[in-house]
Enzyme design. Structure first.
Site, PDB file in Angstrom:
ATOM      1  N   SER A 158      43.631  42.891  37.750  1.00  0.00           N
ATOM      2  CA  SER A 158      44.129  41.522  37.906  1.00  0.00           C
ATOM      3  C   SER A 158      43.304  40.605  37.020  1.00  0.00           C
ATOM      4  O   SER A 158      42.238  40.995  36.513  1.00  0.00           O
ATOM      5  CB  SER A 158      44.015  41.095  39.375  1.00  0.00           C
ATOM      6  OG  SER A 158      44.534  39.801  39.591  1.00  0.00           O
ATOM      7  N   CYS A 159      43.804  39.386  36.801  1.00  0.00           N
ATOM      8  CA  CYS A 159      43.069  38.406  35.986  1.00  0.00           C
ATOM      9  C   CYS A 159      43.628  37.031  36.305  1.00  0.00           C
ATOM     10  O   CYS A 159      44.028  36.760  37.429  1.00  0.00           O
ATOM     11  CB  CYS A 159      43.166  38.742  34.493  1.00  0.00           C
ATOM     12  SG  CYS A 159      44.847  38.742  33.845  1.00  0.00           S
ATOM     13  N   GLY A 160      43.686  36.149  35.322  1.00  0.00           N
ATOM     14  CA  GLY A 160      44.223  34.824  35.553  1.00  0.00           C
ATOM     15  C   GLY A 160      45.732  34.780  35.544  1.00  0.00           C
ATOM     16  O   GLY A 160      46.358  34.171  36.404  1.00  0.00           O
ATOM     17  N   TRP A 170      46.033  35.811  39.306  1.00  0.00           N
ATOM     18  CA  TRP A 170      45.540  34.640  40.032  1.00  0.00           C
ATOM     19  C   TRP A 170      46.490  33.445  39.929  1.00  0.00           C
ATOM     20  O   TRP A 170      46.483  32.564  40.796  1.00  0.00           O
ATOM     21  CB  TRP A 170      44.146  34.251  39.544  1.00  0.00           C
ATOM     22  CG  TRP A 170      43.425  33.435  40.583  1.00  0.00           C
ATOM     23  CD1 TRP A 170      43.188  32.087  40.585  1.00  0.00           C
ATOM     24  CD2 TRP A 170      42.860  33.932  41.799  1.00  0.00           C
ATOM     25  NE1 TRP A 170      42.525  31.709  41.732  1.00  0.00           N
ATOM     26  CE2 TRP A 170      42.309  32.832  42.493  1.00  0.00           C
ATOM     27  CE3 TRP A 170      42.775  35.204  42.380  1.00  0.00           C
ATOM     28  CZ2 TRP A 170      41.678  32.963  43.725  1.00  0.00           C
ATOM     29  CZ3 TRP A 170      42.139  35.337  43.598  1.00  0.00           C
ATOM     30  CH2 TRP A 170      41.598  34.214  44.259  1.00  0.00           C
ATOM     31  N   GLY A 220      47.657  37.834  34.157  1.00  0.00           N
ATOM     32  CA  GLY A 220      48.192  39.147  33.842  1.00  0.00           C
ATOM     33  C   GLY A 220      47.948  39.630  32.435  1.00  0.00           C
ATOM     34  O   GLY A 220      48.410  40.717  32.067  1.00  0.00           O
TER      35      GLY A 220
END
Length: 289
Positions: free
Chosen positions: A239-241, A268, A243
């Site tokens: 996961s990240c901010g 996120w 994708g």
């Protein structure tokens, strides 16, 4: 290719020697956050790797959602990349300006859609330019192609699945955002986002996987991932901010032979914008030994 290097990452020397081959498609997948103050389209127009096709991650995306650059339907993806002259059987090399920032996302997307021979350029366009390699300013004019998708939906995590993962702990969660954003010590760059991380998540900032835009060796990747508390014998969700940089962790995992991984597409931007998703703040919990 050295046994210590990822089989999915190619060198500038190799790419330059292959330019012009009929089955090669080079994609400029550059994407920047506002804070980076770079213009991906402008840089492409000013000079790109010869034959490179501009791949806009915000255009070839699902436009039925308010979330940024999420995975499009297989049919839409196939139609758009077919218009660009790309087939699932081509050798596809993806690069971005920085080297290892946005290109792994497109590498992952093509693989999820069924392409097999997809690679990332080590060093990116910045490295290519620094070495004085050739550039061109004209866009290629490839004949339209047929891209036949074979979408692997199991590699894409939805919000409902992510809720189950977090509540059950059935999969490890690796978060590619900065350590400051993970710990809620830095604000989120997008308005309306809560700060912190998912319960149980591990912090693996995307920048730790490369040095000067070049992907680290396999032993270094393994050490980095294990030091963050990720067990490579167990499944992982990245996961990240929004994708994009989550795919850098995916690239590292796949390079190490870890194939039981998925990517949370909403990341996120989705989790942090809701008021019904659990969030914790502070650094990750200590790794149990």
């Amino acid at each position: 290719m050295s046994e210590t290097k990822s089989r999915f990452v190619v060198s500038a020397d190799w790419l330059q020697s292959e330019l012009g081959k009929a089955d090669l498609r080079v994609l400029d997948a550059s994407f920047y956050l506002p804070a980076q103050k770079r213009d991906a389209d402008g840089e492409y127009a000013a000079g790109h790797i010869p034959g490179a096709i501009r791949f806009d991650q915000d255009k070839i995306a699902d436009h039925s959602t308010s979330l940024p650059h999420t995975v499009p339907s297989p049919d839409y993806f196939a139609a758009e990349v077919g218009r660009l002259g790309i087939s699932e059987n081509d050798r596809i090399v993806v690069y971005d300006g920085i080297g290892l920032f946005a290109s792994p996302r497109v590498w992952w997307l093509f693989r999820v859609m069924g392409a097999k021979n997809v690679f990332v350029l080590d060093g990116g366009l910045d490295g290519w330019k620094a070495e004085g390699r050739p550039l061109e300013t004209t866009a290629p004019n490839h004949a339209p192609a047929t891209f036949t998708p074979n979408f692997d939906e199991s590699r894409v995590v939805t919000l409902d699945t992510m809720r189950d993962v977090v509540s059950s702990g059935a999969m490890q969660v690796a978060d590619a955002r900065s350590a400051g954003r993970f710990a809620a010590a830095e604000p989120e760059p997008r308005a309306g986002m809560r700060s912190g991380h998912m319960p149980g998540a591990r912090s693996l900032p995307s920048g730790v996987f490369a040095s000067q835009g070049r992907f680290k060796s396999l032993p270094e990747l393994k050490q980095t991932i294990e030091d963050a508390g990720i067990d490579l014998s167990k499944p992982v969700v990245t996961s990240c901010g929004s994708g994009i940089t989550a795919a850098i962790i995916t690239l590292a995992l796949e390079s190490l032979g870890h194939h039981d991984n998925k990517l949370y597409d909403g990341s996120w931007s989705e989790w942090g914008s809701r008021d019904d998703t659990p969030i914790v703040t502070g650094p990750p919990t200590p790794v149990k030994v």
